[in-house]
Every structure is written in structure tokens, then in C-alpha cells.
Design a protein around this motif. Structure first.
Motif, PDB file in Angstrom:
ATOM      1  N   PRO A  55       0.826  -1.215   0.000  1.00 44.02           N
ATOM      2  CA  PRO A  55       0.000   0.000   0.000  1.00 44.02           C
ATOM      3  C   PRO A  55       0.858   1.263   0.000  1.00 44.02           C
ATOM      4  O   PRO A  55       1.993   1.263   0.480  1.00 44.02           O
ATOM      5  CB  PRO A  55      -0.784  -0.121   1.303  1.00 44.02           C
ATOM      6  N   CYS A  56       0.307   2.334  -0.538  1.00 47.50           N
ATOM      7  CA  CYS A  56       1.001   3.625  -0.577  1.00 47.50           C
ATOM      8  C   CYS A  56       0.002   4.733  -0.264  1.00 47.50           C
ATOM      9  O   CYS A  56      -1.044   4.841  -0.909  1.00 47.50           O
ATOM     10  CB  CYS A  56       1.634   3.856  -1.952  1.00 47.50           C
ATOM     11  N   VAL A  57       0.335   5.568   0.724  1.00 41.13           N
ATOM     12  CA  VAL A  57      -0.509   6.705   1.099  1.00 41.13           C
ATOM     13  C   VAL A  57       0.134   7.988   0.574  1.00 41.13           C
ATOM     14  O   VAL A  57       1.319   8.229   0.794  1.00 41.13           O
ATOM     15  CB  VAL A  57      -0.691   6.788   2.629  1.00 41.13           C
ATOM     16  N   MET A  58      -0.656   8.806  -0.132  1.00 44.23           N
ATOM     17  CA  MET A  58      -0.163  10.064  -0.708  1.00 44.23           C
ATOM     18  C   MET A  58      -1.059  11.215  -0.259  1.00 44.23           C
ATOM     19  O   MET A  58      -2.126  11.458  -0.835  1.00 44.23           O
ATOM     20  CB  MET A  58      -0.143   9.951  -2.237  1.00 44.23           C
ATOM     21  N   PRO A  59      -0.658  11.942   0.781  1.00 42.55           N
ATOM     22  CA  PRO A  59      -1.527  12.980   1.355  1.00 42.55           C
ATOM     23  C   PRO A  59      -1.768  14.184   0.458  1.00 42.55           C
ATOM     24  O   PRO A  59      -2.754  14.901   0.642  1.00 42.55           O
ATOM     25  CB  PRO A  59      -0.793  13.382   2.642  1.00 42.55           C
ATOM     26  N   PHE A  60      -0.881  14.433  -0.527  1.00 44.82           N
ATOM     27  CA  PHE A  60      -1.032  15.623  -1.382  1.00 44.82           C
ATOM     28  C   PHE A  60      -1.295  15.269  -2.851  1.00 44.82           C
ATOM     29  O   PHE A  60      -1.139  16.113  -3.726  1.00 44.82           O
ATOM     30  CB  PHE A  60       0.233  16.475  -1.300  1.00 44.82           C
ATOM     31  N   ILE A  61      -1.717  14.044  -3.119  1.00 34.00           N
ATOM     32  CA  ILE A  61      -1.756  13.567  -4.498  1.00 34.00           C
ATOM     33  C   ILE A  61      -2.693  14.388  -5.389  1.00 34.00           C
ATOM     34  O   ILE A  61      -2.442  14.570  -6.584  1.00 34.00           O
ATOM     35  CB  ILE A  61      -2.145  12.064  -4.548  1.00 34.00           C
ATOM     36  N   THR A  62      -3.789  14.924  -4.843  1.00 22.97           N
ATOM     37  CA  THR A  62      -4.650  15.788  -5.653  1.00 22.97           C
ATOM     38  C   THR A  62      -4.699  17.209  -5.095  1.00 22.97           C
ATOM     39  O   THR A  62      -5.683  17.935  -5.296  1.00 22.97           O
ATOM     40  CB  THR A  62      -6.080  15.220  -5.754  1.00 22.97           C
ATOM     41  N   ALA A  63      -3.624  17.624  -4.449  1.00 27.20           N
ATOM     42  CA  ALA A  63      -3.573  18.984  -3.902  1.00 27.20           C
ATOM     43  C   ALA A  63      -3.719  20.034  -4.996  1.00 27.20           C
ATOM     44  O   ALA A  63      -4.252  21.123  -4.769  1.00 27.20           O
ATOM     45  CB  ALA A  63      -2.257  19.201  -3.145  1.00 27.20           C
ATOM     46  N   GLN A  64      -3.247  19.708  -6.206  1.00 30.22           N
ATOM     47  CA  GLN A  64      -3.326  20.664  -7.304  1.00 30.22           C
ATOM     48  C   GLN A  64      -4.760  20.906  -7.764  1.00 30.22           C
ATOM     49  O   GLN A  64      -5.033  21.876  -8.482  1.00 30.22           O
ATOM     50  CB  GLN A  64      -2.464  20.213  -8.485  1.00 30.22           C
ATOM     51  N   PHE A  65      -5.694  20.040  -7.341  1.00 28.00           N
ATOM     52  CA  PHE A  65      -7.109  20.216  -7.684  1.00 28.00           C
ATOM     53  C   PHE A  65      -7.876  21.040  -6.644  1.00 28.00           C
ATOM     54  O   PHE A  65      -9.061  21.324  -6.834  1.00 28.00           O
ATOM     55  CB  PHE A  65      -7.804  18.853  -7.788  1.00 28.00           C
ATOM     56  N   MET A  66      -7.223  21.405  -5.563  1.00 25.38           N
ATOM     57  CA  MET A  66      -7.932  22.101  -4.496  1.00 25.38           C
ATOM     58  C   MET A  66      -8.398  23.481  -4.958  1.00 25.38           C
ATOM     59  O   MET A  66      -7.759  24.123  -5.792  1.00 25.38           O
ATOM     60  CB  MET A  66      -7.036  22.221  -3.264  1.00 25.38           C
ATOM     61  N   PRO A  67      -9.535  23.950  -4.429  1.00 29.71           N
ATOM     62  CA  PRO A  67     -10.062  25.265  -4.833  1.00 29.71           C
ATOM     63  C   PRO A  67      -9.035  26.374  -4.569  1.00 29.71           C
ATOM     64  O   PRO A  67      -8.389  26.390  -3.530  1.00 29.71           O
ATOM     65  CB  PRO A  67     -11.295  25.438  -3.938  1.00 29.71           C
ATOM     66  N   ARG A  68      -8.921  27.289  -5.527  1.00 32.04           N
ATOM     67  CA  ARG A  68      -7.918  28.348  -5.406  1.00 32.04           C
ATOM     68  C   ARG A  68      -8.319  29.513  -6.309  1.00 32.04           C
ATOM     69  O   ARG A  68      -9.209  29.386  -7.155  1.00 32.04           O
ATOM     70  CB  ARG A  68      -6.541  27.820  -5.805  1.00 32.04           C
ATOM     71  N   THR A  69      -7.666  30.623  -6.122  1.00 32.29           N
ATOM     72  CA  THR A  69      -7.851  31.759  -7.006  1.00 32.29           C
ATOM     73  C   THR A  69      -6.666  31.809  -7.972  1.00 32.29           C
ATOM     74  O   THR A  69      -5.665  31.108  -7.780  1.00 32.29           O
ATOM     75  CB  THR A  69      -7.916  33.078  -6.220  1.00 32.29           C
ATOM     76  N   VAL A  70      -6.769  32.634  -8.996  1.00 34.45           N
ATOM     77  CA  VAL A  70      -5.718  32.704 -10.004  1.00 34.45           C
ATOM     78  C   VAL A  70      -4.383  33.103  -9.397  1.00 34.45           C
ATOM     79  O   VAL A  70      -3.327  32.599  -9.785  1.00 34.45           O
ATOM     80  CB  VAL A  70      -6.113  33.702 -11.118  1.00 34.45           C
ATOM     81  N   SER A  71      -4.394  33.982  -8.408  1.00 34.96           N
ATOM     82  CA  SER A  71      -3.139  34.485  -7.826  1.00 34.96           C
ATOM     83  C   SER A  71      -2.470  33.498  -6.876  1.00 34.96           C
ATOM     84  O   SER A  71      -1.325  33.719  -6.467  1.00 34.96           O
ATOM     85  CB  SER A  71      -3.401  35.798  -7.080  1.00 34.96           C
ATOM     86  N   ASP A  72      -3.156  32.394  -6.517  1.00 40.96           N
ATOM     87  CA  ASP A  72      -2.559  31.445  -5.571  1.00 40.96           C
ATOM     88  C   ASP A  72      -1.411  30.653  -6.197  1.00 40.96           C
ATOM     89  O   ASP A  72      -0.524  30.182  -5.483  1.00 40.96           O
ATOM     90  CB  ASP A  72      -3.617  30.467  -5.049  1.00 40.96           C
ATOM     91  N   ARG A  73      -1.452  30.487  -7.509  1.00 42.22           N
ATOM     92  CA  ARG A  73      -0.358  29.784  -8.188  1.00 42.22           C
ATOM     93  C   ARG A  73       0.556  30.817  -8.852  1.00 42.22           C
ATOM     94  O   ARG A  73       0.073  31.653  -9.626  1.00 42.22           O
ATOM     95  CB  ARG A  73      -0.908  28.802  -9.237  1.00 42.22           C
ATOM     96  N   PRO A  74       1.851  30.774  -8.559  1.00 44.85           N
ATOM     97  CA  PRO A  74       2.753  31.739  -9.201  1.00 44.85           C
ATOM     98  C   PRO A  74       2.924  31.420 -10.674  1.00 44.85           C
ATOM     99  O   PRO A  74       2.668  30.297 -11.121  1.00 44.85           O
ATOM    100  CB  PRO A  74       4.067  31.540  -8.443  1.00 44.85           C
ATOM    101  N   LYS A  75       3.355  32.392 -11.454  1.00 44.06           N
ATOM    102  CA  LYS A  75       3.699  32.149 -12.849  1.00 44.06           C
ATOM    103  C   LYS A  75       4.989  31.333 -12.898  1.00 44.06           C
ATOM    104  O   LYS A  75       5.781  31.370 -11.944  1.00 44.06           O
ATOM    105  CB  LYS A  75       3.899  33.475 -13.581  1.00 44.06           C
ATOM    106  N   PRO A  76       5.242  30.595 -13.988  1.00 46.94           N
ATOM    107  CA  PRO A  76       6.517  29.881 -14.100  1.00 46.94           C
ATOM    108  C   PRO A  76       7.719  30.815 -13.871  1.00 46.94           C
ATOM    109  O   PRO A  76       8.696  30.406 -13.255  1.00 46.94           O
ATOM    110  CB  PRO A  76       6.481  29.331 -15.528  1.00 46.94           C
ATOM    111  N   VAL A  77       7.619  32.037 -14.357  1.00 46.77           N
ATOM    112  CA  VAL A  77       8.594  33.082 -14.027  1.00 46.77           C
ATOM    113  C   VAL A  77       7.811  34.274 -13.498  1.00 46.77           C
ATOM    114  O   VAL A  77       7.145  34.975 -14.267  1.00 46.77           O
ATOM    115  CB  VAL A  77       9.434  33.501 -15.247  1.00 46.77           C
ATOM    116  N   PRO A  78       7.840  34.514 -12.187  1.00 45.15           N
ATOM    117  CA  PRO A  78       7.120  35.659 -11.624  1.00 45.15           C
ATOM    118  C   PRO A  78       7.571  36.972 -12.269  1.00 45.15           C
ATOM    119  O   PRO A  78       8.705  37.086 -12.730  1.00 45.15           O
ATOM    120  CB  PRO A  78       7.506  35.605 -10.139  1.00 45.15           C
ATOM    121  N   ASP A  79       6.679  37.948 -12.296  1.00 45.41           N
ATOM    122  CA  ASP A  79       6.979  39.226 -12.929  1.00 45.41           C
ATOM    123  C   ASP A  79       8.196  39.921 -12.321  1.00 45.41           C
ATOM    124  O   ASP A  79       8.886  40.688 -13.000  1.00 45.41           O
ATOM    125  CB  ASP A  79       5.769  40.157 -12.829  1.00 45.41           C
TER     126      ASP A  79
END
Length: 559
Positions: free
Chosen positions: A432-456
């Protein structure tokens, strides 16, 4: 002194970025250094084990030909190690031409009987709610969750069962991410029940993709320093711009530093879906860990607290109960046991893809890949991979949550679900394998919560992960990591070459008409279509006309 590029992490995104640096920026491989916490590269794409200890894959990514534009571009240039004279891309294409997916047991009920999954099971309200979500701008959707857009009955439809278990969505996940998936993979909507459009690798993804890519990079001189955990990055601010100056990392319990020269580059992994993942055994449950045991999320949080432009990691790390799920890998030395599972699967290995147990409390699914799935897997040994999206719930046959189960208990639940005779259960192990953050990228968020690949405000650093903001593309894919890597490299190094665009299949009239028709009438031969044939043909003609009109109207909206 030559210009160097440093990477926090040696996952697939970092490896892709190293490729782009060498091909498009003329970096020397010897000037590319990766600092990796684990003792192996590849990040979340893994595959290892033996007959003695049992084989293990924490998870697997799915591929698709009309999409994954950036990933295929790279793999066309990486020589295969399994098929001399071919690229990794060509090897995958050839493999899938001879292994076309055609699931015959996509959904199985509590009696072990397969259900007709051709019909999506929509009501008119379901269809209109789905169309409304797809037709709403992301800025209007905001941080809303999927249940904000659909009635409770929607989550009982065949569509939701198949879509959720194919892409690992939960009702409380971000509505924006569901919208993006519907648009990015609209061409797969009509065949989600057969999974015909899903492509796989000949072996597990680590050995089919990561090892050839690592071999290519290694021959070019790229180095990976293992057991190195980056804990902080010191930056200097001047005139509103940030320049990375010092990398602080721990190796063998000793803190060390790397001073960056003025021309050096730094690529940071801000968050990882398999952060704090643990593996159990036949007799021991996998240990449940959390944010205190993470590395990439804690680094991201530290940077976000000190500097502007780093995004906000809190929405992705604050509630592991909503981002966790559990997988397991089965290794069987008993051929008769494997045949018993194939009888339920009703496909030869590698063809059926996911079989979902509809009535499982764990929302349980099983995948039987092409055999062998591991390079060192003997011919008389077989493997399977499964997962539970609701690991906090009690099993149907084991009176405890999946998270508390040993490999033996998880396998018992699986055998009871599939009605496997007890006398066949021997010479088998389940990890068995437990992954606590496996779908963390699907969590509700606003556009500004994720940085750009290269921040301004960034001068010499960028982010590569599933937690950066890339318009129109979908997280939880290798493509997202590759596109983030290519974007970060091109922007930091002022590369004029264009990055492949995200394919807009949802704007193709033919695709949309087929999708709407599927939503209204299911597949050929479904109960709904058979009933329509018996009734007035004008009803069917009217339905198709409505489908075409809706598709055209939606297209005009998108434009």
C-alpha cells in the motif's frame, strides 16, 4: 566561469527543463546540477521493486496523442532503451497501435457484474449544469467547488463515476479544474467508457520514459545530487526585482550552501503531489504523514512568506483530508489467481485500463497493465495496480479505513469485491502507498494562488511544478510539468522559439457535436438509443438538431 543552472528537485519537470536548456539555450550538460531529496530521479513517475519484495508504483499518468504537445516534442528526441533505433515517442506510438484500449468492464457493481457504461446517465438538468460550467469564465468561477455547480444526483451518474476515477476528481475539488479538463479532453468525452483515447507506456512510466530521459541527460553531463533537501533560498531585492543569491540545503544532516553567480539560473519545485508519500507492506499499513513531513510545500511556504510574487501555498496544503488517496501494487506468483482477476476484468492485460467498483466505500478502482510491467518482472509473475479515492472510509468487507489497512487487508477487500475464491490466494503480496497531497493541485484556489513559471519580479529564477499558473492547461499531467519547464526556460533565457499551443479541441465543431450527442443519447446500442429507435424517428432527429444547435451556440460563446 560558465553559466550554471540549478534545480530544486529532479522530477520530470526539472529533467524536461534541462533538455530545453541544452537544446534551445546551448547550455552544457555539465553546467546543470539538480538537488534531489530522494535517492532516485523522476519525482512522481516511479516504478521499482522485485519478485522477493514486491513491485510498487505510487501512481501513473495517462497520455493522449492530440494533447501533450510539449511532452511529445521532447520524447521524439529521446532514444528508447527498450527499442533500439526508435525514439521514446515512437516506441509509445507503436505500442499503443497494437494495444488499443477498449474497456469492457469500466464500471462493476457490488455483485461483480459489469454495467452498461455507454449511457452517461444524464438528466436534462445535468446537461444544462455541465454546459453552464463550461460556458462560464474562470474569473467568474473563482474558488468555487464542483458541488456548487451540480445537484447531488449528478454525482451518481455514469459520467461522474468514470470521469472522477479516470482523472481523480472529488466533488469538493476546484470547479475551474473540472472545466479545464472538460475543455482540454472534450474529444475523449464520447469514449470515456471505453478509454480508447488513453495511451500507456510499454513498461511502467519510470522505466519507459524517465530512465531513457535520465540516460540522455547523464550522457550530456547533467548531474543529480541525491539526499539533498533544499530548505531555503535567499533572495536579494532591488528596484522591485528579486534575484536568487544562495541555495540552502541539507545533506546527510548537515547544512550546506551554494552561492549563485550573477548569470546563474535557479528552477524551484514549489509543491509536489507525492510529497510525504509512504509505502507499507503486506503486514504493515503505510504511515500517514502530513505537512510537517513535506519538503517542497514547506520550502514554497517559506519563500511565499518572505517575498512577493511567490503565490499562496495554503489552499493546496491546508487540508490533506481532501487531497489524499491511497494506491497499492499487487505482485502475484500464482497464475491461476491472476486468471481469476482477468475473468472479472474481461480484457487482456493492458487493454481495459480502469475498472471501477461502483459500490465500493473506498471508491475503489483496479488497473491491469500489459505484462510484464517492470523490466525485471519474470514471465510467470504478474502485477496489478489499484487505488481508493475515499481511503478514510470503512471497507465493505474490512471493518477499518483503507488508511489503516495492511497490504493483506487491502487485498482481502479486493478479492471479496471481485468474488475471488479463497483457495487461490497464495504466493501474493500487496504494497500500500498513502499520498496525502496527491490531488492537492485540484484544491479550490484563485488565479493568484499559483505563481507564474517566471514571476513578474524574478530576475534569475522560475518555478516548475503542478502548482504554477498556465492558462488553459490541465494539472495532474506530465504535460503540465513539461509546459511549465519550457515556459520557465524560454522566458528566463529569452528564447524566441514558440512553445506549442494548448490544443483547443473544445472549439472544433465536429468534436462538440459528438460530445453533445453523447450527452443526450449515450453510445450506439444503449437502452436510451434503442428506445428512441422504437419511438418516432422525428424525436431522434430533433435531439440531434438540438445537439448541433447547442454545440454551435457554445462555440460562438467560446469565440
Amino acid at each position: 566561469m560558465s553559466r550554471k543552472a540549478y534545480f530544486v528537485g529532479a522530477g520530470v519537470g526539472s529533467m524536461m527543463a534541462a533538455f530545453f536548456l541544452m537544446r534551445d539555450v546551448n547550455f552544457q550538460g555539465s553546467d546543470i546540477i539538480m538537488l534531489e531529496t530522494l535517492n532516485v530521479e523522476g519525482g512522481s513517475c516511479d516504478g521499482t521493486g522485485s519478485v522477493e519484495t514486491g513491485f510498487i508504483c505510487r501512481g501513473g499518468r495517462m497520455f493522449n496523442y492530440p494533447t501533450f504537445e510539449c511532452t511529445w516534442e521532447v520524447l521524439k528526441e529521446i532514444p528508447s532503451l527498450n527499442a533500439p533505433g526508435k525514439s521514446v515517442y515512437k516506441e509509445i506510438v507503436d505500442f499503443n497501435e497494437h494495444n488499443v484500449k477498449n474497456s469492457k468492464s469500466r464500471i462493476v457493481d457490488k455483485n461483480g457484474c459489469r454495467l452498461d457504461a455507454q449511457d452517461m446517465g444524464f438528466t436534462m438538468r445535468d446537461r444544462m449544469q455541465l454546459l453552464k460550467l463550461v460556458d462560464t469564465k474562470e474569473t467568474e468561477i473563482g474558488a468555487s467547488i464542483i458541488t456548487d455547480w451540480f445537484s447531488p444526483e449528478f454525482f451518481q451518474t455514469n459520467f461522474w463515476i468514470m470521469w472522477a476515477t479516470t482523472f481523480a476528481f472529488q466533488p469538493w475539488h476546484s470547479a475551474i479544474e473540472l472545466k479545464r479538463y472538460m475543455e482540454r479532453f472534450m474529444h475523449e468525452f464520447v469514449r470515456i467508457n471505453t478509454m480508447e483515447g488513453i495511451k500507456s507506456t510499454p513498461l511502467n512510466q519510470y522505466e519507459s520514459m524517465i530512465v531513457p530521459l535520465q540516460n540522455y541527460l547523464s550522457k550530456k553531463g547533467v548531474s543529480v545530487k541525491f539526499d539533498c533537501t533544499v530548505e531555503d533560498v535567499t533572495m536579494e531585492e532591488s528596484a522591485g526585482k528579486l534575484t536568487a543569491k544562495t541555495i540552502h540545503f541539507r545533506k546527510a544532516n548537515k547544512m550546506e550552501q551554494i552561492q549563485l553567480a550573477q548569470t546563474d539560473l535557479l528552477f524551484i519545485q514549489n509543491g509536489c503531489m507525492t510529497d510525504a508519500a509512504t509505502i507499507g507492506s503486506w503486514t504493515k499499513p503505510a504511515e500517514l504523514k502530513g505537512i510537517a513531513d513535506s519538503t517542497s510545500f514547506k520550502l514554497w511556504e517559506k519563500l511565499a512568506q518572505k517575498y512577493l510574487g511567490m503565490g499562496n501555498p495554503k489552499p493546496f496544503m491546508r487540508n490533506t483530508n481532501e487531497s489524499i488517496w491511497q494506491s497499492y501494487t499487487v505482485t502475484m506468483k500464482n497464475p491461476e489467481l491472476f486468471k481469476a482477476f482477468l475473468a472479472v476484468y474481461k480484457n487482456r492485460p493492458g487493454i481495459g485500463q480502469i475498472m471501477t467498483f461502483k459500490d465500493s466505500n473506498w471508491f475503489h478502482g483496479l488497473v491491469i497493465a500489459e505484462q510484464p510491467h517492470f523490466r525485471n518482472q519474470p514471465k510467470d509473475v504478474n502485477t496489478m495496480w489499484g487505488y481508493g479515492l475515499f481511503p478514510n472510509k470503512l471497507g465493505n468487507f474490512v471493518n477499518k479505513p483503507m488508511l489503516e489497512c495492511t497490504g493483506q487487508e487491502i487485498f482481502y477487500e479486493l478479492c471479496q469485491t471481485c468474488r475471488i475464491p479463497p483457495e487461490l490466494v497464495h504466493d501474493v503480496t500487496c504494497l500500500p502507498c498513502v499520498m496525502p497531497f496527491i490531488t492537492a493541485q485540484f484544491m479550490p484556489r484563485t488565479v493568484s494562488d499559483r505563481p507564474k513559471p517566471v514571476p513578474d519580479n524574478a530576475v534569475n529564477f522560475g518555478f516548475i511544478s503542478q502548482f504554477v499558473e498556465i492558462p488553459f492547461d490541465t494539472v495532474f499531467t506530465v504535460e503540465y510539468s513539461t509546459r511549465a519547464a519550457q515556459t520557465a526556460v524560454y522566458e528566463l533565457c529569452d528564447v524566441k522559439k514558440k512553445i506549442p499551443k494548448v490544443s483547443k479541441h473544445n472549439k472544433k465543431v465536429v468534436v462538440m457535436i459528438k460530445a453533445v450527442r453523447k450527452a443526450f443519447m449515450g453510445g450506439a446500442g444503449t437502452l436510451r438509443e434503442r428506445e428512441m429507435k422504437k419511438s418516432n424517428k422525428l424525436v431522434k432527429i430533433g435531439m440531434v438538431a438540438v445537439a448541433g444547435a447547442l454545440a454551435y451556440a457554445a462555440k460562438k460563446k467560446f469565440e
